[in-house]
Design an enzyme around this catalytic site. Structure first.
Site, mmCIF file in Angstrom:
data_model
loop_
_atom_site.group_PDB
_atom_site.id
_atom_site.type_symbol
_atom_site.label_atom_id
_atom_site.label_comp_id
_atom_site.label_asym_id
_atom_site.label_seq_id
_atom_site.Cartn_x
_atom_site.Cartn_y
_atom_site.Cartn_z
ATOM 1 N N ASP A 294 0.863 -1.176 0.000
ATOM 2 C CA ASP A 294 0.000 0.000 0.000
ATOM 3 C C ASP A 294 0.909 1.238 0.000
ATOM 4 O O ASP A 294 2.136 1.136 -0.006
ATOM 5 C CB ASP A 294 -0.976 -0.033 1.184
ATOM 6 C CG ASP A 294 -2.200 0.839 0.927
ATOM 7 O OD1 ASP A 294 -2.155 1.699 0.024
ATOM 8 O OD2 ASP A 294 -3.212 0.682 1.637
ATOM 9 N N GLU A 515 -10.284 7.020 4.490
ATOM 10 C CA GLU A 515 -9.158 6.547 5.296
ATOM 11 C C GLU A 515 -9.076 7.306 6.625
ATOM 12 O O GLU A 515 -10.091 7.718 7.169
ATOM 13 C CB GLU A 515 -7.863 6.621 4.491
ATOM 14 C CG GLU A 515 -7.952 5.781 3.200
ATOM 15 C CD GLU A 515 -6.634 5.700 2.470
ATOM 16 O OE1 GLU A 515 -5.608 5.426 3.086
ATOM 17 O OE2 GLU A 515 -6.645 5.904 1.238
#
Ligand code: BGC
Length: 742
Positions: A294, A515
Site C-alpha cells: 500500500d 481513510e
C-alpha cells in the site's frame, strides 16, 4: 489497433504472441538487467510525472516521465483525477508511448487506479453504491455489475489495474473505511467479492481488460482504537475463520493481485511479515499473482517521516528505508507503491549487488508482474483506445447502478406504515444540508480521494431534494439547511415551515471522508445532527430520519423511538437520491436487509455472529430490513435428521408474500453449532438467496447443506475441524435441528 511489434523481423520469443506466456517470460527474464527487473517492481504516483502535481488535473511532463523511465525503468504508475475519457486517453497514450520509446525492451507500463464504486476517477462515469450498501442487497449480481461496468467504462482508457475490491470485513463501525467493506459477514463478503472480481476481470471490451486487487491483506479492519492504521489483534483461529474467507474466495476465483494491509497485526507490521505474505498468502492460500504494497508502506516500516505525516502510521521496525526494503522484499512483496520517490529502486538494486537479496528472489516477483502484463494483453495492445467511450455513464449502466441503489437502502423503521408517503402529501420538509448535497450520497473515493469537492459532481446527478421534487410533482418540497438555535431567525423560519408540513425528514449523517481522515472519537452522530433530529421531533409533526453515512452512527435511543420512520441510505452513489425518493414515494418497494449490525450504543457493539458469552446490543440486527409488503415463512423441512460427514442434507422452506404488493426478498439461512471445541458463534450465515415474489404468491426455497462446507470451521493453523454433534438450522422465525454423526 495494429500490433506495434509486427514489423520486427527477427522477433524475440517474448514478443511472439504465438508462444506460451511462460516461455515469453523466460525469454524476457534472460534479457533484463537487475536494474530493469527492479524497475518493474517499482510503482510511482502519477504526480511524479505530472506538470503541476497539485493541480488535480493530468498534464504529463514528458521530461520527467522520460527521466524516471530511462534511468529507473519504472514499470507502473498509479492514481487518478476526475477528468474526461478523452483527457485520460491522451494522457495514458502519451505516457505509454514515452515508456515504449524509453524502455529498452519495450515492456508496457501497467497503470493502477482506485475505481472503488464505478470508475470514480472518470468524469461522466456510472457511480455505484459503495460496497457497504451492496452488502445490504444480498444479491451479488450488483457487485458483479459494479465490477463489470467499471471495466467496461475505463479499461480501454489505459486503466489496467483496479485497486478494488476491499475484502476486509466491516466488524468495527468506528473504522473510517467501514463503507468500503461488504459488511460484517464473511460469506456475504466472499460472494460479493467473487462476483465483483468476475465482473471486473471479465474480458468484455475487445482486447482491453482490467485486473482486480483484493485488499488489504490481512486483518486491517478491526483496530483496537477504531482508528485507521492502528494496531489490530486477531487470534489466528479467528483470522482464519472470519478474515480469511473473503480473500480465499477471491483467490480461488482467480483474482490477479493483492494489496497489503498498511497496519500491524498481532504486533507485526504486515508489510514485513513473511508469515502472512508468504507462508499464509502463498503457501496456505495458494495465491500466485502480484502482491503490491500500500501507499509508501515500505518507508512506513521506518521511523523516518519523509512523507510529512507527523509521524503517524510509522512502524519503527526498520532503521532506514534500505533495511525496510530488504524486509518487505523478503516478506514477499512484488511491487512497491513507493510512490513519491525512486529510492526503492536504488535500495533494492544495492541489496542485490550486496548479495542480501538474491536475483532469484527478484525473478520470482518480476515473473509474476510480467505474467500480469501478458495476461492483460498489454504487450499486444499497450495503447489506450476511445472505442468504448459511448458506454461511459450510458442509460443502461446507470439503470444498473440505480437498481443497486434501490435494493441497498434499508427501511429500518416504519411505524403505522407511514411510508410510503402518498402522492397527495401536501408539504414535505427536508431538514439538513445533506439533503441537498451530491457528495454526501457518495462519500470518499468519488472524483477525488476524499470525495469532498461538490463542484466536481455532475449537475445531472440529483440530490435527495431534487429527486424528491421529481418523485412528488404535486407536493411542495421545502428544504432547510438547519433548524437553528432557539430564538434565532433560522429557528423561527424552521418552526413556521414545520408547523405546516405534513411530513418532516431529518436528513442526517456524514459528509465525505476517506481513510484516516475519517477517524472519529465517538460513534455517536455529531451534536448538530442530533440537534436537527431533536428539533424535528419537537414539532410533533409526523417525521422520519434519513441516514446518509459511511458507517452506522448512533443516536440517543429516545430519538430512534420518536421517529415514525427510519431509512438507512448509507452511501448509495450517483443514483442514490433518486432511489431514496422512489422508496419514499412507494414507486420502489424496499428490499434491502442490513449487511451489518446497527449498534445501539457508541461504546458497545457486537456482530450478529458473536459468541454465546457476549451480549448482543444491536439496535437493528444483521439482516433486519422492512418492506411495504409482508413475508411469512412456513414448512421448514429437512430431508433427514442425521447425516455423516460425506452426506448432504436438503432443507426447504416456503416463503409467502402475504401483503398487497410484489416484493424482492432475501432469504437468509443461519446455522448454529451447538457444541464446539473452539467456542462457536451463536449462529453463522450459511446461505442466502434473493427472490421476487408477487403479492399473494409463495415460493419454495431449497438449501443443501454440505458438512465440509457448512458445518466445519478452522483451527488456529487453518486446518479444518468437522465435529459430530447437533446443529440447528434457522430460517427467519423457523428452526430445525439435525445431528452430524460418525
Ligand atoms: C489506500 C489504498 C489505495 C492506495 C492507492 C492507500 O492509501 O489504503 O486502499 O488503493 O492508497 O490509492
Amino acid at each position: 489497433m495494429s500490433n506495434h511489434y509486427n514489423s520486427t523481423i527477427h522477433q524475440p520469443d517474448y514478443l511472439n504472441g504465438e508462444e506460451s506466456v511462460e516461455r515469453r517470460i523466460d525469454d524476457l527474464l534472460t534479457r533484463l538487467t537487475p536494474k530493469e527487473k527492479i524497475g518493474q517492481m517499482t510503482q510511482l504516483n502519477v504526480d511524479m510525472v505530472n506538470i503541476n502535481p497539485k493541480s488535480n488535473y493530468a498534464y504529463l511532463d514528458p521530461n520527467r516521465a522520460r527521466d524516471v523511465i530511462r534511468n529507473y525503468h519504472i514499470g507502473s504508475f498509479l492514481n487518478g483525477f476526475a477528468i474526461t475519457a478523452e483527457e485520460w486517453h491522451e494522457f495514458m497514450e502519451q505516457l505509454q508511448r514515452i515508456n515504449l520509446e524509453e524502455s529498452r525492451l519495450e515492456i508496457p507500463l501497467i497503470y493502477g487506479i482506485d475505481h472503488i464504486h464505478g470508475a470514480s476517477y472518470l468524469k461522466g462515469a456510472t457511480i455505484f453504491p459503495h460496497a457497504m450498501n451492496l452488502s445490504n442487497t444480498f444479491d451479488e449480481n450488483f457487485a458483479r455489475q459494479s465490477g463489470c461496468i467499471t471495466s467496461t467504462e475505463a479499461a480501454a482508457l489505459g486503466h489496467h489495474w483496479n485497486f478494488a475490491p476491499v475484502l476486509d470485513i466491516g466488524r468495527d463501525p468506528r473504522w473510517p473505511r467501514f463503507y468500503e467493506t461488504f459488511g460484517e459477514d464473511p460469506l456475504v463478503a466472499s460472494r460479493m467479492g467473487v462476483a465483483y472480481v468476475q465482473g471486473l476481470q471479465k474480458q468484455q471490451t475487445g482486447p482491453y481488460r482490467m485486473a482486480a486487487t483484493a485488499k488489504h491483506f490481512i486483518g486491517y479492519s478491526t483496530p483496537l482504537s477504531g482508528r485507521d492504521r492502528s494496531p489490530v489483534h486477531i487470534p489466528m483461529q479467528f483470522l482464519h475463520e472470519f478474515h480469511r474467507p473473503s480473500f480465499q474466495a477471491a483467490i480461488d476465483a482467480g483474482i490477479k493481485s493483492v494489496m497489503v494491509n498498511s497496519g500491524e497485526l498481532n504486533g507485526e507490521a504486515v508489510h514485513a511479515s513473511y508469515d502472512l505474505l508468504t507462508h499464509l498468502l502463498r503457501h496456505q492460500m495458494g495465491f500466485q499473482g502480484v502482491v503490491v504494497t500500500d501507499w509508501a508502506d515500505i518507508i512506513k516500516l521506518t521511523a523516518i517521516d519523509v512523507l510529512g505525516y507527523q509521524q503517524q502510521h510509522y512502524h519503527h521496525v526498520a532503521k532506514d528505508e534500505k533495511e525496510a526494503t530488504l524486509m518487505a522484499i523478503n516478506a514477499g512483496i512484488d511491487i512497491a507503491m513507493t510512490p513519491m520517490s525512486v529510492d526503492f529502486a536504488i535500495y533494492a538494486h544495492e541489496l542485490v549487488e550486496e548479495g542480501l537479496i538474491s536475483e532469484k528472489r527478484i525473478d520470482e516477483s518480476v515473473r509474476r508482474i510480467l505474467r500480469l502484463k501478458f495476461d492483460l494483453g498489454l504487450f499486444e495492445h499497450p495503447l489506450p483506445s476511445l472505442t468504448y467511450v459511448h458506454t461511459i455513464g450510458s442509460i443502461k449502466h446507470r439503470q444498473e447502478a440505480l437498481q443497486a441503489a434501490r435494493e441497498s437502502i434499508v427501511l429500518l423503521e416504519n411505524k403505522h406504515d407511514v411510508l410510503p408517503l402518498p402522492q397527495k402529501t401536501g408539504k414535505i420538509l427536508l431538514v439538513g444540508s445533506i439533503a441537498n448535497s451530491r457528495m454526501a450520497l457518495n462519500g470518499g473515493w468519488t472524483m477525488e480521494w476524499q470525495g469532498g469537492n461538490e463542484s466536481q459532481y455532475p449537475e445531472s446527478m440529483p440530490t435527495l431534494l431534487e429527486a424528491m421534487q421529481t418523485s412528488f410533482p404535486n407536493s411542495e418540497i421545502t428544504h432547510l439547511e438547519k433548524t437553528g438555535s432557539r430564538g434565532s431567525k433560522t429557528n423561527k423560519e424552521f418552526r413556521r415551515v414545520a408547523a405546516e408540513a405534513d411530513f418532516i425528514f431529518a436528513v442526517v449523517g456524514e459528509m465525505p471522508y476517506c481513510e484516516f481522515v475519517g477517524d472519529i472519537n465517538d460513534l455517536t452522530l455529531d451534536v448538530d445532527q442530533i440537534a436537527t433530529i431533536n428539533a424535528v421531533q419537537a414539532t410533533k409533526r409526523p417525521n422520519g430520519i434519513i441516514l446518509i453515512e459511511g458507517r452506522p452512527r448512533v443516536v440517543p435511543p429516545n430519538l430512534w423511538d420518536a421517529a415514525d420512520a427510519v431509512l438507512f441510505a448509507g452511501l448509495p452513489g450517483f443514483e442514490g437520491g433518486t432511489a431514496l425518493a422512489e422508496i419514499i414515494s412507494g414507486k420502489v418497494n424496499p428490499s434491502a436487509r442490513l449487511g451489518f449490525s446497527y449498534p445501539e450504543h457508541a461504546s458497545h457493539f457486537t456482530t450478529y455472529d458473536h459468541k454465546a458469552t457476549e451480549k448482543s446490543t444491536s439496535k437493528w440486527a444483521f439482516g433486519h430490513g422492512l418492506s411495504y409488503t409482508t413475508w411469512e415463512y412456513a414448512d421448514l423441512k429437512l430431508s433427514k435428521n442425521t447425516l455423516n460427514r460425506v452426506e448432504e442434507l436438503t432443507a426447504t422452506v416456503t416463503v409467502s408474500n402475504t401483503g398487497k404488493r410484489e416484493g424482492r426478498h432475501a432469504v437468509l439461512w443461519f446455522i448454529t453449532d451447538e457444541v464446539g471445541r473452539i467456542t462457536r458463534p451463536v449462529k453463522k450465515l450459511a446461505h442466502f438467496e434473493k427472490i421476487t415474489i408477487p403479492a399473494g404468491a409463495s415460493r419454495k426455497i431449497t438449501f443443501t447443506i454440505h458438512p465440509s462446507k457448512h458445518l466445519s470451521y478452522p483451527d488456529a493453523s487453518g486446518a479444518t475441524i468437522l465435529e459430530t454433534g447437533r446443529f440447528i438450522l434457522h430460517c427467519s422465525n423457523l428452526s430445525a435441528s439435525f445431528d452430524l454423526v460418525e
